[in-house]
Scaffold this motif. Structure first.
Motif, PDB file in Angstrom:
ATOM      1  N   SER A 269      79.915  35.307  18.157  1.00 51.32           N
ATOM      2  CA  SER A 269      79.484  33.968  17.765  1.00 51.32           C
ATOM      3  C   SER A 269      79.520  33.050  18.982  1.00 51.32           C
ATOM      4  N   VAL A 270      78.580  32.103  19.042  1.00 48.59           N
ATOM      5  CA  VAL A 270      78.426  31.287  20.245  1.00 48.59           C
ATOM      6  C   VAL A 270      78.335  29.811  19.882  1.00 48.59           C
ATOM      7  N   ASN A 271      79.100  28.986  20.614  1.00 44.12           N
ATOM      8  CA  ASN A 271      78.976  27.536  20.597  1.00 44.12           C
ATOM      9  C   ASN A 271      78.724  27.053  22.027  1.00 44.12           C
ATOM     10  N   ILE A 272      78.431  25.767  22.185  1.00 50.79           N
ATOM     11  CA  ILE A 272      78.047  25.226  23.488  1.00 50.79           C
ATOM     12  C   ILE A 272      79.043  24.155  23.922  1.00 50.79           C
ATOM     13  N   PRO A 278      77.367  28.395  27.153  1.00 51.43           N
ATOM     14  CA  PRO A 278      77.619  29.116  25.897  1.00 51.43           C
ATOM     15  C   PRO A 278      78.969  29.834  25.949  1.00 51.43           C
ATOM     16  N   VAL A 279      79.873  29.499  25.021  1.00 49.20           N
ATOM     17  CA  VAL A 279      81.179  30.135  24.939  1.00 49.20           C
ATOM     18  C   VAL A 279      81.316  30.800  23.567  1.00 49.20           C
ATOM     19  N   CYS A 280      82.135  31.838  23.515  1.00 54.31           N
ATOM     20  CA  CYS A 280      82.271  32.633  22.290  1.00 54.31           C
ATOM     21  C   CYS A 280      83.372  32.046  21.408  1.00 54.31           C
ATOM     22  N   LEU A 281      82.984  31.575  20.255  1.00 48.96           N
ATOM     23  CA  LEU A 281      83.916  30.971  19.312  1.00 48.96           C
ATOM     24  C   LEU A 281      83.208  30.892  17.965  1.00 48.96           C
ATOM     25  N   HIS A 282      83.936  31.180  16.883  1.00 48.72           N
ATOM     26  CA  HIS A 282      83.320  31.168  15.556  1.00 48.72           C
ATOM     27  C   HIS A 282      83.095  29.753  15.049  1.00 48.72           C
ATOM     28  N   ASP A 283      84.124  28.910  15.108  1.00 49.71           N
ATOM     29  CA  ASP A 283      84.038  27.560  14.556  1.00 49.71           C
ATOM     30  C   ASP A 283      83.401  26.613  15.570  1.00 49.71           C
ATOM     31  N   THR A 284      82.833  25.528  15.073  1.00 48.11           N
ATOM     32  CA  THR A 284      82.319  24.495  15.978  1.00 48.11           C
ATOM     33  C   THR A 284      83.444  23.597  16.492  1.00 48.11           C
ATOM     34  N   THR A 285      84.648  23.741  15.929  1.00 49.98           N
ATOM     35  CA  THR A 285      85.817  23.005  16.414  1.00 49.98           C
ATOM     36  C   THR A 285      86.862  23.990  16.911  1.00 49.98           C
ATOM     37  N   LEU A 286      87.798  23.481  17.698  1.00 54.87           N
ATOM     38  CA  LEU A 286      88.839  24.312  18.296  1.00 54.87           C
ATOM     39  C   LEU A 286      90.083  24.424  17.425  1.00 54.87           C
ATOM     40  N   ASP A 287      90.155  23.660  16.354  1.00 53.79           N
ATOM     41  CA  ASP A 287      91.405  23.472  15.618  1.00 53.79           C
ATOM     42  C   ASP A 287      92.004  24.766  15.075  1.00 53.79           C
ATOM     43  N   ARG A 288      91.204  25.628  14.456  1.00 57.13           N
ATOM     44  CA  ARG A 288      91.748  26.778  13.728  1.00 57.13           C
ATOM     45  C   ARG A 288      92.245  27.887  14.649  1.00 57.13           C
ATOM     46  N   THR A 289      91.537  28.177  15.729  1.00 54.27           N
ATOM     47  CA  THR A 289      91.818  29.388  16.496  1.00 54.27           C
ATOM     48  C   THR A 289      92.372  29.142  17.883  1.00 54.27           C
ATOM     49  N   THR A 290      92.608  27.874  18.275  1.00 51.59           N
ATOM     50  CA  THR A 290      93.111  27.617  19.623  1.00 51.59           C
ATOM     51  C   THR A 290      94.268  26.618  19.585  1.00 51.59           C
ATOM     52  N   ALA A 292      94.064  23.759  20.922  1.00 49.97           N
ATOM     53  CA  ALA A 292      93.470  22.445  21.111  1.00 49.97           C
ATOM     54  C   ALA A 292      92.781  22.003  19.819  1.00 49.97           C
ATOM     55  N   VAL A 293      92.286  20.756  19.819  1.00 47.85           N
ATOM     56  CA  VAL A 293      91.593  20.215  18.646  1.00 47.85           C
ATOM     57  C   VAL A 293      90.301  19.556  19.100  1.00 47.85           C
ATOM     58  N   GLY A 294      89.420  19.319  18.147  1.00 44.23           N
ATOM     59  CA  GLY A 294      88.178  18.626  18.434  1.00 44.23           C
ATOM     60  C   GLY A 294      87.002  19.571  18.528  1.00 44.23           C
ATOM     61  N   SER A 295      85.827  18.991  18.667  1.00 47.00           N
ATOM     62  CA  SER A 295      84.595  19.755  18.755  1.00 47.00           C
ATOM     63  C   SER A 295      84.497  20.486  20.085  1.00 47.00           C
ATOM     64  N   VAL A 296      83.972  21.722  20.046  1.00 45.50           N
ATOM     65  CA  VAL A 296      83.738  22.466  21.286  1.00 45.50           C
ATOM     66  C   VAL A 296      82.812  21.664  22.198  1.00 45.50           C
ATOM     67  N   GLY A 297      81.832  21.009  21.603  1.00 39.70           N
ATOM     68  CA  GLY A 297      80.864  20.255  22.380  1.00 39.70           C
ATOM     69  C   GLY A 297      81.412  19.022  23.058  1.00 39.70           C
ATOM     70  N   ASP A 298      82.667  18.658  22.798  1.00 44.85           N
ATOM     71  CA  ASP A 298      83.290  17.518  23.471  1.00 44.85           C
ATOM     72  C   ASP A 298      84.074  17.940  24.711  1.00 44.85           C
ATOM     73  N   TRP A 299      84.170  19.235  24.961  1.00 44.59           N
ATOM     74  CA  TRP A 299      84.942  19.760  26.090  1.00 44.59           C
ATOM     75  C   TRP A 299      83.977  20.353  27.115  1.00 44.59           C
ATOM     76  N   THR A 300      84.210  20.047  28.400  1.00 40.11           N
ATOM     77  CA  THR A 300      83.453  20.734  29.448  1.00 40.11           C
ATOM     78  C   THR A 300      83.945  22.171  29.550  1.00 40.11           C
ATOM     79  N   TYR A 301      83.123  23.010  30.169  1.00 39.79           N
ATOM     80  CA  TYR A 301      83.522  24.412  30.299  1.00 39.79           C
ATOM     81  C   TYR A 301      84.797  24.551  31.137  1.00 39.79           C
ATOM     82  N   GLN A 302      84.899  23.794  32.232  1.00 39.25           N
ATOM     83  CA  GLN A 302      86.092  23.911  33.072  1.00 39.25           C
ATOM     84  C   GLN A 302      87.344  23.504  32.295  1.00 39.25           C
ATOM     85  N   ALA A 303      87.230  22.489  31.448  1.00 42.30           N
ATOM     86  CA  ALA A 303      88.382  22.096  30.629  1.00 42.30           C
ATOM     87  C   ALA A 303      88.734  23.200  29.636  1.00 42.30           C
ATOM     88  N   LEU A 304      87.726  23.805  29.033  1.00 41.79           N
ATOM     89  CA  LEU A 304      87.987  24.918  28.112  1.00 41.79           C
ATOM     90  C   LEU A 304      88.657  26.077  28.839  1.00 41.79           C
TER      91      LEU A 304
END
Length: 673
Positions: A269-272, A278-290, A292-304
């Motif tokens: 699964s891919v989010n942006i 493109p990073v591999c993650l099922h949810d559009t947010t980080l809350d459940r599996t990481t 961190a919290v918030g939308s994947v799209g609010d984080w830069t790749y380097q921060a992720l």
């Protein structure tokens, strides 16, 4: 290293010395591609072999030959890397033929000019070379030497004389250009004409007419395709990479699944990210599996990359290490073509970026991809135009009219595990391969296969695909590692509260942090009943003394691995051993569909003491069930009951009403008798 029988190997040696004869120190390693399958030997190899240079600067290592028969893929090579103590670093590709028993790698390693010390050497003076002289008018007889040329510098022309031979200049020269034309003007015109022709040639889409042929010969090609999956029924796809066995959607999960023979497909699964990676993650947010919290799209790749890690310890055990989120390119570069990838972009923005990436960088990989999307997504036309297999997953309540309205019919259908058997049968009847997600239990595979389902998208493929326990027969559980084993699961999956939790006091104990919870220990359960029966050894304690009539214990003897719940209607029957707070140990039989159960035997023992381990032993022989308590004063009773002779075992919180008195277990083993 030890090479399994039937695999051809080569002894690789070498010696590295300085110019003065002293030996180098350092290492040399040979890295194989991510995954090499030796089909005929039922073996998979990966990783690298590293040898250390000895006191003579020599090494010797045994490696698998790169041309063994039945390899998948074929034509691969090792990457050899030499690290010397003077800072020298060298890497080069190398292949080893099975026809050679021993190879000295220094005999054919390529030279590296950057590492050579050049020494200037003064030689003899060479002969005088020819010169080009110039001036107004023709050359005088005494000007220049044999071999020289003369350029006449006229106002409107250039004339070249030469070469001078036997002390004489040619009587006439060659006009090179000017007002009267000449060779130079013709040459300039030719250069212009050829330049235009070259630009037209290189700018053409296929100037030689053989681009399609060259692509089949020199570009990477898919090794495993969706058509290969259909050669086996059922076939298995690692759901989220096997998200109930490894941290979901991580490289570790994908690699682990791909390394298992029989698993030929993974789901990705891919989010942006905020900057379009493109990073591999099922949810559009980080809350459940990481963490961190918030939308994947609010984080830069380097921060992720630097700040976010998975939190799989809550579901899979505190002994695990948390993982990075991989990029899609990392996954495709490492595993593309080696397994079929069910690829799903989770948002429209992600779909656009993924489509562009595939078109630009991975056109060769599309035959190995399955474009996965909800049946209403509207992206199937794009995938179909590129000859990708399309898998449309539907909802439990999706109607036939909604399916018939799809503008682009999929190649395969996807049905959820919550869909009724009758409805699954109707989808199968549409005469396209059907895959069910997500499948966690062997009993579900049996049921779904009988309905005509072709593929099983499994979160625990290593467990579901096996037919017996992990490890040696009767081996105790590996709970001291604090890492969940494949097949150990609560009645609700992907649910940390209902998962098996590991005690952090070093005792090797486990617990269930949900009232009424039960956990299947599929990793050690027996899928078939041994001829002479089997024994169950385990220890159990209560965190605090429970009320007299409350109990925890284990369920056993179940013929199928369906979920177990105390006081509920279970699909398959079995026994329940209940250890009450007053010390009474009861054996109950639970026929399929009976929520209450019937007590068929008991014994009175010392009441449990808070925090003190009790040891139990159960023998399930063909004729009877024998229960023993072996701590303190040994006690036992036997019941001549043959109702249940399955091998699946569950831990159960039973009737405990407070987690302050919850049971703990350790040392579970099921040796055959």
């Amino acid at each position: 290293m030890t090479i399994p029988a039937g695999i051809k190997a080569v002894r690789v040696t070498g010696r590295f010395r300085r110019p003065d004869g002293t030996p180098y120190k350092g290492t040399i390693s040979f890295l194989a591609p991510a995954l090499i399958e030796l089909v005929l030997a039922l073996t998979v190899i990966s990783g690298k072999a590293t040898a250390e240079l000895d006191e003579n600067g020599e090494f010797s290592v045994l490696l698998v030959a790169t041309d063994n028969p039945g390899m998948n893929p074929t034509g691969w090579v090792y990457t050899a890397t030499l690290l010397l103590d003077d800072g020298t670093t060298r890497s080069w590709p190398v292949a080893f033929s099975a026809t050679d028993t021993e190879v000295d790698v220094t005999k054919f390693m390529p030279a590296d000019p950057a590492q050579i010390n050049y020494v200037p050497v003064k030689g003899d003076r060479g002969d005088r070379g020819a010169s080009i002289l110039s001036g107004n008018g023709q050359p005088a007889p005494g000007t220049g030497a044999d071999g020289d040329f003369w350029m006449e510098l006229a106002a409107n022309d250039r004339v070249l004389y030469g070469p001078k031979k036997n002390g004489t200049w040619p009587a006439a020269g060659v006009p090179l250009g000017g007002a009267s034309g000449g060779l130079l003007e013709a040459l300039n015109a030719a250069v212009t004409s050829h330049g235009q022709a070259l630009a037209a040639h290189t700018g053409g889409s296929d100037p030689h007419g053989d681009r399609a042929w060259a692509a089949t010969q020199f570009l990477p090609r898919a090794v495993v395709t969706p058509a290969d999956l259909l050669s086996t029924t059922p076939f298995f796809v690692a759901h989220r990479g096997g998200g109930m066995e490894d941290d979901e959607h991580t490289l570790g999960a994908y690699r682990s699944a791909a390394a298992v023979p029989g698993i030929r497909a993974i789901e990705v699964s891919v989010n942006i990210s905020a900057d379009g990676v493109p990073v591999c993650l099922h949810d559009t947010t980080l809350d459940r599996t990481t963490n961190a919290v918030g939308s994947v799209g609010d984080w830069t790749y380097q921060a992720l990359r630097h700040r976010v890690r998975t939190n799989g310890q809550a579901l899979l055990g505190a002994g695990r290490s948390n993982q990075e989120l991989p990029t899609l390119r990392e996954v495709l570069d490492e595993l593309g073509g080696k397994v079929v990838i069910f690829l799903e972009a989770k948002t429209p923005a992600a779909a656009s970026v993924v489509q562009q990436m595939l078109t630009t960088h991975y056109p060769w990989l599309m035959p190995s991809l399955v474009w996965k999307a909800h049946y209403k997504a509207g992206t199937f036309a794009w995938a179909r135009a590129r000859n990708m297999t399309c898998w449309a997953y539907i909802d439990a309540a999706t109607t036939d009219a909604e399916l018939d309205a799809m503008s682009t019919a999929p190649d395969w259908w996807g049905v959820p595990h919550t869909m009724t058997d009758a409805r699954i049968g109707q989808i199968v009847a549409r005469n396209r391969p059907v895959i069910c997600w997500e499948v966690h239990r062997r009993s579900d595979v049996t049921r779904l296969t009988s309905l005509g389902v072709r593929g099983m998208m499994c979160a625990q493929p290593k467990y579901v695909m096996r037919t017996g326990p992990l490890g040696a027969p009767g081996a105790p559980v590996d709970w001291p590692t604090m890492v969940k084993a494949p097949g150990d699961m609560g009645s609700v999956v992907y649910s940390p509260p209902r998962a098996l939790h590991f005690d952090e006091d070093g005792s090797g104990g486990v617990r269930i942090d949900t009232l009424g919870g039960a956990v299947l220990i599929g990793s050690r359960s027996l899928s078939s009943y041994p001829a002479s029966g089997y024994r169950i050894d385990f220890e159990m304690k209560y965190a605090a003394a429970p009320p007299a009539l409350e109990h925890g214990g284990i369920a056993f003897g179940k013929a199928a691995d369906d979920p177990y719940g105390f006081g509920t209607r279970n699909p398959s029957g079995g026994y329940h051993l209940a250890v009450r707070g007053n010390g009474e140990v009861q054996l109950l039989t639970h026929p399929a569909g009976d929520p209450a159960g019937t007590k068929i035997g008991f014994m009175t023992t010392a009441p449990p003491t808070a925090g003190t381990w009790m040891r139990f032993q159960i023998d399930l022989t063909p004729a009877q069930v024998t229960v023993r308590r072996l701590d303190g004063v040994p006690s036992e009773f036997s019941v001549a009951d043959t109702s249940h002779r399955g091998g699946y075992v569950h831990l159960s919180n039973g009737s405990i009403t407070s987690l302050t008195t919850q049971p703990h277990w350790r040392g579970l083993a099921l040796p055959p008798l």
